[in-house]
Motif scaffolding. Sequence first.
Motif, PDB file in Angstrom:
ATOM      1  N   GLN A 100      -3.511   8.397   8.769  1.00  0.00           N
ATOM      2  CA  GLN A 100      -2.941   9.617   9.339  1.00  0.00           C
ATOM      3  C   GLN A 100      -1.539   9.912   8.800  1.00  0.00           C
ATOM      4  N   ARG A 101      -0.996   8.972   8.046  1.00  0.00           N
ATOM      5  CA  ARG A 101       0.354   9.183   7.517  1.00  0.00           C
ATOM      6  C   ARG A 101       0.314  10.155   6.339  1.00  0.00           C
ATOM      7  N   PRO A 102       1.303  11.043   6.233  1.00  0.00           N
ATOM      8  CA  PRO A 102       1.298  12.024   5.145  1.00  0.00           C
ATOM      9  C   PRO A 102       1.636  11.371   3.810  1.00  0.00           C
ATOM     10  N   SER A 103       1.387  12.085   2.741  1.00  0.00           N
ATOM     11  CA  SER A 103       1.772  11.608   1.408  1.00  0.00           C
ATOM     12  C   SER A 103       3.252  11.889   1.182  1.00  0.00           C
ATOM     13  N   PHE A 104       3.806  11.269   0.151  1.00  0.00           N
ATOM     14  CA  PHE A 104       5.208  11.504  -0.159  1.00  0.00           C
ATOM     15  C   PHE A 104       5.451  12.962  -0.538  1.00  0.00           C
ATOM     16  N   THR A 105       4.502  13.561  -1.227  1.00  0.00           N
ATOM     17  CA  THR A 105       4.647  14.970  -1.607  1.00  0.00           C
ATOM     18  C   THR A 105       4.705  15.853  -0.370  1.00  0.00           C
ATOM     19  N   HIS A 106       3.796  15.586   0.591  1.00  0.00           N
ATOM     20  CA  HIS A 106       3.792  16.359   1.830  1.00  0.00           C
ATOM     21  C   HIS A 106       5.092  16.137   2.615  1.00  0.00           C
ATOM     22  N   THR A 164       0.840  -1.187   0.000  1.00  0.00           N
ATOM     23  CA  THR A 164       0.000   0.000   0.000  1.00  0.00           C
ATOM     24  C   THR A 164       0.874   1.234   0.000  1.00  0.00           C
ATOM     25  N   LEU A 165       0.308   2.348  -0.447  1.00  0.00           N
ATOM     26  CA  LEU A 165       1.045   3.604  -0.396  1.00  0.00           C
ATOM     27  C   LEU A 165       1.341   3.996   1.044  1.00  0.00           C
ATOM     28  N   GLN A 166       0.354   3.751   1.938  1.00  0.00           N
ATOM     29  CA  GLN A 166       0.567   4.087   3.342  1.00  0.00           C
ATOM     30  C   GLN A 166       1.649   3.187   3.953  1.00  0.00           C
ATOM     31  N   GLY A 167       1.696   1.919   3.504  1.00  0.00           N
ATOM     32  CA  GLY A 167       2.739   1.027   3.985  1.00  0.00           C
ATOM     33  C   GLY A 167       4.116   1.467   3.519  1.00  0.00           C
ATOM     34  N   ASP A 168       4.191   1.952   2.273  1.00  0.00           N
ATOM     35  CA  ASP A 168       5.460   2.466   1.769  1.00  0.00           C
ATOM     36  C   ASP A 168       5.892   3.712   2.555  1.00  0.00           C
ATOM     37  N   MET A 169       4.913   4.496   2.992  1.00  0.00           N
ATOM     38  CA  MET A 169       5.253   5.679   3.782  1.00  0.00           C
ATOM     39  C   MET A 169       5.880   5.265   5.111  1.00  0.00           C
ATOM     40  N   TYR A 170       5.334   4.217   5.745  1.00  0.00           N
ATOM     41  CA  TYR A 170       5.946   3.707   6.971  1.00  0.00           C
ATOM     42  C   TYR A 170       7.377   3.235   6.686  1.00  0.00           C
ATOM     43  N   ALA A 229       9.440  14.836  15.332  1.00  0.00           N
ATOM     44  CA  ALA A 229       7.984  15.009  15.220  1.00  0.00           C
ATOM     45  C   ALA A 229       7.487  14.579  13.845  1.00  0.00           C
ATOM     46  N   LEU A 230       8.271  14.887  12.795  1.00  0.00           N
ATOM     47  CA  LEU A 230       7.885  14.477  11.447  1.00  0.00           C
ATOM     48  C   LEU A 230       7.901  12.959  11.323  1.00  0.00           C
ATOM     49  N   LEU A 231       8.907  12.325  11.907  1.00  0.00           N
ATOM     50  CA  LEU A 231       8.995  10.868  11.864  1.00  0.00           C
ATOM     51  C   LEU A 231       7.779  10.230  12.538  1.00  0.00           C
ATOM     52  N   GLU A 232       7.359  10.792  13.653  1.00  0.00           N
ATOM     53  CA  GLU A 232       6.242  10.213  14.394  1.00  0.00           C
ATOM     54  C   GLU A 232       4.945  10.260  13.583  1.00  0.00           C
ATOM     55  N   THR A 233       4.812  11.271  12.731  1.00  0.00           N
ATOM     56  CA  THR A 233       3.619  11.311  11.866  1.00  0.00           C
ATOM     57  C   THR A 233       3.723  10.311  10.728  1.00  0.00           C
ATOM     58  N   VAL A 234       4.963  10.032  10.300  1.00  0.00           N
ATOM     59  CA  VAL A 234       5.158   9.111   9.177  1.00  0.00           C
ATOM     60  C   VAL A 234       4.992   7.661   9.608  1.00  0.00           C
ATOM     61  N   TRP A 235       5.406   7.333  10.844  1.00  0.00           N
ATOM     62  CA  TRP A 235       5.294   5.923  11.276  1.00  0.00           C
ATOM     63  C   TRP A 235       4.094   5.681  12.189  1.00  0.00           C
TER      64      TRP A 235
END
Length: 452
Positions: A167-173, A80-86, A155-161
């Motif tokens: 709730q995870r941001p997109s790659f663009t964000h 998933t895209l969200q999984g790739d973000m993690y 703080a940014l890492l905590e939103t990504v994982w």
Amino acid sequence: MQKFALTIRSQVSFVCFSLDYGMHLFKADQRGVPKFNPVLGRQGDAEEGIESSVKASLLYTAPEILRTGVSHLDHVGAGTLQGDMYSMAMIMVEIQTHEAPYNEYLDYVDIDDVLQAIAGQKNIKSLLPPAWVKKGSSEGLRPTLPEDADPAYVALLETVWTEDPLQRPSFTHLLKQLEAQSPQRGDLMDNLVSMLEKYSTNLEAIVAERTSELAAEKQKTEDLVCRMLPRAIAMQLTRGETVAAETFECVTIYFSDIVGFTSIAGASTPLQVVDLLNDLYTCFDAIVDHFDVYKVETIGDAYMVVSGLPLRNGDQHAGEIASMSLHLLSAILSFTIRHMPEQKLQLRIGMHSGPAVAGVVGLKMPRYCLFGDTVNTASRMESGGLALRIHMSEPTAELLKKLGGYTLQARGKREVKGKGVMTTYWLNGQEGFNRPLPTEDMAVSASQHEFK
């Protein structure tokens, strides 16, 4: 497949690819990789026998995917895209810590337990140091970061994982957030060229500094060698040239020693004798540097100097030695022996002019030595003189008369051991020399001299 340029704390730019999502479409038809069936899984996959290195690759996998029971990356399927973000968060952790994510836990907990803890299916807090587990968090296990990590980056890492995929941001964000924290100017090649230029400039500065240090050390070495040998000779040896012995038609040689030195040394400790000679020769050396002379050597209390070699200076060698002798005789008046302040040194000086041969002797600690009858005669002038007087031969006196300006006193004809009868002279002064000189009443009696 997501692609974007990434700049992290180290200011190093690179291109990052996130590949799980959609990769099954590329790999599905590859030989040996069966298609993924979300219901049946993959035929032949057994939990037993899967190596730790294979399981370690799952440490980058999102917790919601781990909860589906995957035991191999091939089980992830479409992802998933969200999984790739993690997974991107784990890469960011690896860049920040220079270690694989969760590597710090594997010394305490088995990798299977770590994977279950990431998925939130097992609590391993009791097996870990308390500070390693996020306090008050209901989420699964997450990597630890250095204490000095940038709070904004953390703080940014905590939103990504975060546990909730939505709730995870997109790659663009994410890219915008990273660029805001570490502004990147220009494209990748511009930044690479800029870094290379900075490195080159820094390298040039380092090379210049090291070259300067090397030159300074080389100069120290040359100065040390030139203290042991005449500069012209030292430069020849440095260039690897052979220094041949050379004959000099006329030079002036100086000898001096301390009358009664044996008695002084007998009343002193060896260390005190060393200090005495070091102080005396340091004083003499400072004076010698002001004249066109070369200090040949010191043996005990004996001091030997020559002028007219290795660089010829006409008839000036007699004047250089004579003027130097007057300065040394004046300096001895104010010289103080540290452990015998009441004792005054009695300097006895002799000099003679004539031909000599000079050359370098030896390879280990090479010495520039003088040979010839002139050396012996100069030594006889010193040993046959008197305390606090400058004694010279007739050839030296004739040269000083030719130069003019020196006050000479004939001593008359004397029997010189090994030389027969010679006419000798005293040097009493020089025009323009206004330093104090010792008087005859300051000298010890002739009975305390040992004439040779």
